[in-house]
Design a protein around this motif. Structure first.
Motif, PDB file in Angstrom:
ATOM      1  N   ALA A   1     -11.462  14.056  -2.839  1.00 19.74           N
ATOM      2  CA  ALA A   1     -10.303  13.472  -3.441  1.00 19.74           C
ATOM      3  C   ALA A   1      -9.513  12.733  -2.600  1.00 19.74           C
ATOM      4  CB  ALA A   1      -9.644  14.409  -4.201  1.00 19.74           C
ATOM      5  N   CYS A   2      -8.741  11.737  -2.958  1.00 21.74           N
ATOM      6  CA  CYS A   2      -7.741  11.132  -2.114  1.00 21.74           C
ATOM      7  C   CYS A   2      -6.957  11.917  -1.375  1.00 21.74           C
ATOM      8  CB  CYS A   2      -7.102  10.134  -2.664  1.00 21.74           C
ATOM      9  SG  CYS A   2      -8.237   8.811  -3.400  1.00 21.74           S
ATOM     10  N   VAL A   3      -6.725  11.856  -0.063  1.00 15.52           N
ATOM     11  CA  VAL A   3      -5.841  12.621   0.736  1.00 15.52           C
ATOM     12  C   VAL A   3      -5.728  14.144   0.626  1.00 15.52           C
ATOM     13  CG1 VAL A   3      -3.744  12.177   1.956  1.00 15.52           C
ATOM     14  CG2 VAL A   3      -4.258  10.476   0.392  1.00 15.52           C
ATOM     15  N   SER A   4      -6.979  14.590   0.199  1.00 17.20           N
ATOM     16  CA  SER A   4      -7.110  16.105  -0.154  1.00 17.20           C
ATOM     17  C   SER A   4      -6.369  16.992   0.871  1.00 17.20           C
ATOM     18  CB  SER A   4      -8.277  16.497  -0.625  1.00 17.20           C
ATOM     19  OG  SER A   4      -9.414  16.192   0.471  1.00 17.20           O
TER      20      SER A   4
ATOM     21  N   TRP B   1     -12.814  18.003   3.779  1.00 17.57           N
ATOM     22  CA  TRP B   1     -11.772  17.374   3.009  1.00 17.57           C
ATOM     23  C   TRP B   1     -11.278  16.010   3.515  1.00 17.57           C
ATOM     24  CZ3 TRP B   1      -7.079  21.377   2.830  1.00 17.57           C
ATOM     25  CH2 TRP B   1      -6.888  21.927   4.349  1.00 17.57           C
ATOM     26  N   SER B   2     -10.452  15.358   2.874  1.00 14.93           N
ATOM     27  CA  SER B   2     -10.184  14.007   3.250  1.00 14.93           C
ATOM     28  C   SER B   2      -8.895  13.612   3.775  1.00 14.93           C
ATOM     29  CB  SER B   2     -10.317  13.096   2.212  1.00 14.93           C
ATOM     30  OG  SER B   2      -9.398  13.286   1.124  1.00 14.93           O
ATOM     31  N   THR B   3      -8.514  12.506   4.562  1.00 13.88           N
ATOM     32  CA  THR B   3      -7.274  12.425   5.242  1.00 13.88           C
ATOM     33  C   THR B   3      -6.657  11.066   4.742  1.00 13.88           C
ATOM     34  OG1 THR B   3      -8.465  11.170   6.936  1.00 13.88           O
ATOM     35  CG2 THR B   3      -7.879  13.325   7.447  1.00 13.88           C
ATOM     36  N   GLY B   4      -7.397  10.163   3.857  1.00 16.71           N
ATOM     37  CA  GLY B   4      -6.909   9.240   3.238  1.00 16.71           C
ATOM     38  C   GLY B   4      -7.556   8.846   1.885  1.00 16.71           C
ATOM     39  N   LEU B   5      -7.337   7.611   1.434  1.00 17.39           N
ATOM     40  CA  LEU B   5      -8.189   7.290   0.012  1.00 17.39           C
ATOM     41  C   LEU B   5      -9.548   7.244   0.213  1.00 17.39           C
ATOM     42  CD1 LEU B   5      -5.664   4.410  -0.728  1.00 17.39           C
ATOM     43  CD2 LEU B   5      -5.502   6.799  -1.326  1.00 17.39           C
ATOM     44  N   MET B   6     -10.256   7.673  -1.017  1.00 19.05           N
ATOM     45  CA  MET B   6     -11.686   7.602  -0.815  1.00 19.05           C
ATOM     46  C   MET B   6     -12.235   7.753  -2.223  1.00 19.05           C
ATOM     47  SD  MET B   6     -12.712  11.637  -0.430  1.00 19.05           S
ATOM     48  CE  MET B   6     -14.579  11.240  -0.504  1.00 19.05           C
ATOM     49  N   SER B   7     -13.630   7.444  -2.111  1.00 17.98           N
ATOM     50  CA  SER B   7     -14.148   7.329  -3.445  1.00 17.98           C
ATOM     51  C   SER B   7     -15.156   8.723  -3.530  1.00 17.98           C
ATOM     52  CB  SER B   7     -15.006   6.142  -3.687  1.00 17.98           C
ATOM     53  OG  SER B   7     -16.175   6.254  -4.849  1.00 17.98           O
ATOM     54  N   PRO B   8     -14.773   9.642  -4.460  1.00 15.75           N
ATOM     55  CA  PRO B   8     -15.241  11.019  -4.535  1.00 15.75           C
ATOM     56  C   PRO B   8     -16.524  11.060  -5.362  1.00 15.75           C
ATOM     57  CG  PRO B   8     -13.670  10.830  -6.145  1.00 15.75           C
ATOM     58  CD  PRO B   8     -13.468   9.413  -5.426  1.00 15.75           C
ATOM     59  N   GLU B   9     -17.508  10.245  -4.831  1.00 12.71           N
ATOM     60  CA  GLU B   9     -18.922  10.247  -5.541  1.00 12.71           C
ATOM     61  C   GLU B   9     -19.794  11.278  -4.973  1.00 12.71           C
ATOM     62  OE1 GLU B   9     -19.122   5.786  -7.315  1.00 12.71           O
ATOM     63  OE2 GLU B   9     -19.369   5.816  -5.172  1.00 12.71           O
ATOM     64  N   ALA B  10     -20.911  11.595  -5.623  1.00 12.75           N
ATOM     65  CA  ALA B  10     -21.747  12.742  -5.502  1.00 12.75           C
ATOM     66  C   ALA B  10     -22.622  12.710  -4.218  1.00 12.75           C
ATOM     67  CB  ALA B  10     -22.611  13.049  -6.530  1.00 12.75           C
ATOM     68  N   TYR B  11     -22.764  11.452  -3.640  1.00 13.47           N
ATOM     69  CA  TYR B  11     -23.472  11.600  -2.391  1.00 13.47           C
ATOM     70  C   TYR B  11     -22.803  12.248  -1.151  1.00 13.47           C
ATOM     71  CZ  TYR B  11     -20.431   7.391  -2.373  1.00 13.47           C
ATOM     72  OH  TYR B  11     -19.723   6.487  -2.646  1.00 13.47           O
ATOM     73  N   THR B  12     -21.394  12.277  -0.981  1.00  9.20           N
ATOM     74  CA  THR B  12     -20.916  12.994  -0.177  1.00  9.20           C
ATOM     75  C   THR B  12     -21.200  14.469  -0.040  1.00  9.20           C
ATOM     76  OG1 THR B  12     -19.558  11.229   0.099  1.00  9.20           O
ATOM     77  CG2 THR B  12     -18.643  13.121   1.152  1.00  9.20           C
ATOM     78  N   LEU B  13     -20.871  14.901  -1.493  1.00  8.25           N
ATOM     79  CA  LEU B  13     -21.291  16.496  -1.617  1.00  8.25           C
ATOM     80  C   LEU B  13     -22.760  16.838  -1.228  1.00  8.25           C
ATOM     81  CD1 LEU B  13     -20.156  19.177  -2.883  1.00  8.25           C
ATOM     82  CD2 LEU B  13     -21.037  18.232  -5.062  1.00  8.25           C
ATOM     83  N   LYS B  14     -23.387  15.876  -1.838  1.00  9.08           N
ATOM     84  CA  LYS B  14     -24.849  16.238  -1.582  1.00  9.08           C
ATOM     85  C   LYS B  14     -25.205  16.523  -0.342  1.00  9.08           C
ATOM     86  CE  LYS B  14     -29.649  15.735  -1.658  1.00  9.08           C
ATOM     87  NZ  LYS B  14     -30.566  15.601  -0.574  1.00  9.08           N
ATOM     88  N   TRP B  15     -24.967  15.374   0.488  1.00 10.45           N
ATOM     89  CA  TRP B  15     -25.247  15.350   2.098  1.00 10.45           C
ATOM     90  C   TRP B  15     -24.807  16.462   2.657  1.00 10.45           C
ATOM     91  CZ3 TRP B  15     -26.604  10.256   4.978  1.00 10.45           C
ATOM     92  CH2 TRP B  15     -27.466   9.296   4.153  1.00 10.45           C
ATOM     93  N   ALA B  16     -23.392  16.935   2.485  1.00 13.92           N
ATOM     94  CA  ALA B  16     -22.832  17.951   3.177  1.00 13.92           C
ATOM     95  C   ALA B  16     -23.639  19.300   2.624  1.00 13.92           C
ATOM     96  CB  ALA B  16     -21.380  18.106   2.581  1.00 13.92           C
ATOM     97  N   LEU B  17     -23.953  19.302   1.499  1.00 13.55           N
ATOM     98  CA  LEU B  17     -24.749  20.664   1.016  1.00 13.55           C
ATOM     99  C   LEU B  17     -26.027  20.844   1.826  1.00 13.55           C
ATOM    100  CD1 LEU B  17     -23.775  20.880  -2.733  1.00 13.55           C
ATOM    101  CD2 LEU B  17     -22.821  22.234  -0.752  1.00 13.55           C
TER     102      LEU B  17
END
Length: 256
Positions: free
Chosen positions: A180-183, A201-217
């Motif tokens: 999420a943005c600036v989480s 987690w994030s330090t700035g504005l972002m698009s929280p789409e699923a590819y980031t989650l999937k690659w992290a997992l």
């Protein structure tokens, strides 16, 4: 003698498989559906930003939403869908990892209930509110019993504060992913209460789409370090957003 050795190997293998099967790893993803009307976001196209329509929502049924992206993945197998397990949870999906005994539960929250999503995520990160999901072979535990608890969506803490049962119930390590943005700034005071480990987690504005989650997992399933997992998340974000790997590494961080 050979027969005895083979028999012992079979017994040990069956025992190990049984032990692995009885102790699956679990991941619970809390998704606040994108909602132009009920969230303080820059509006997206109406079809993507209808927080009451999971089928087409930016963070769920759209191309890079959790439901669509994981269903297309070669690494995860779709197990089941449950419609409206609660009045404000519109869909619940269960996936199983193809090569490990890992399960992922994803909940699509009605976008106007983003505050509920945030509270449920935080309480789970404190080890609370276990959710039981039964399959043909397993009785799985999610919610606060999950190994990883993830949040995807708008950072509603930019507009509101929340209160809940955020004191951890035990000393178990729970990893948290907050896309999420600036989480980092907004969720930090709460995660300090729940004692969850901020995996990504994030330090700035972002698009929280699923590819980031999937690659992290992908890295988490392989028992990689927090730094390696964050590296995967940053590579995913750069791959899809074309923002430069340096920028992605500055945006997606791990730890306090």
């Amino acid at each position: 003698m050979k027969k005895v050795v083979v028999l012992l190997i079979c017994i040990i293998s069956c025992f190990c498989f049984s032990q692995s099967n009885s102790n699956p790893k679990t991941i619970h993803v809390f998704v606040a559906l994108c909602d132009n009307v009920n969230q303080g976001i820059v509006p997206v196209p109406a079809k993507l930003g209808n927080g009451q329509d999971p089928k087409n929502n930016l963070y769920w049924g759209a191309m890079y939403g959790v439901k669509s992206y994981f269903k297309r993945s070669k690494d995860w197998v779709f197990v089941s869908l449950l419609a409206k397990p609660k009045s404000y949870i519109l869909e619940r999906l269960l996936f199983k990892h193809k090569t490990t005994n890992t399960y992922l539960l994803a909940d699509a929250y009605d976008g106007k209930f983003i505050k509920n999503t945030t509270i449920d995520f935080l309480e789970a990160s404190a080890g609370r509110n276990t959710i039981i999901v039964e399959t043909e072979t397993n009785k799985l535990q999610f919610g606060g019993t999950s190994n990883v608890i993830a949040y995807i969506g708008h950072d509603g803490l930019m507009e509101f504060d929340v209160s809940g049962a955020f004191k951890p119930i035990d000393a178990k390590k729970r990893d948290a992913i907050i896309l999420a943005c600036v989480s980092k700034s907004y969720f930090k005071p709460y995660l300090e209460q729940t004692k969850a480990n901020p995996l990504v987690w994030s330090t700035g504005l972002m698009s929280p789409e699923a590819y980031t989650l999937k690659w992290a997992l992908d890295g988490w399933v392989l028992n990689e370090t927090d730094v390696q997992i964050r590296e995967r998340a940053a590579k995913a974000y750069h791959h899809y957003q074309k923002c430069g790997i340096k920028g992605a590494k500055g945006l997606l961080v791990t730890g306090w």
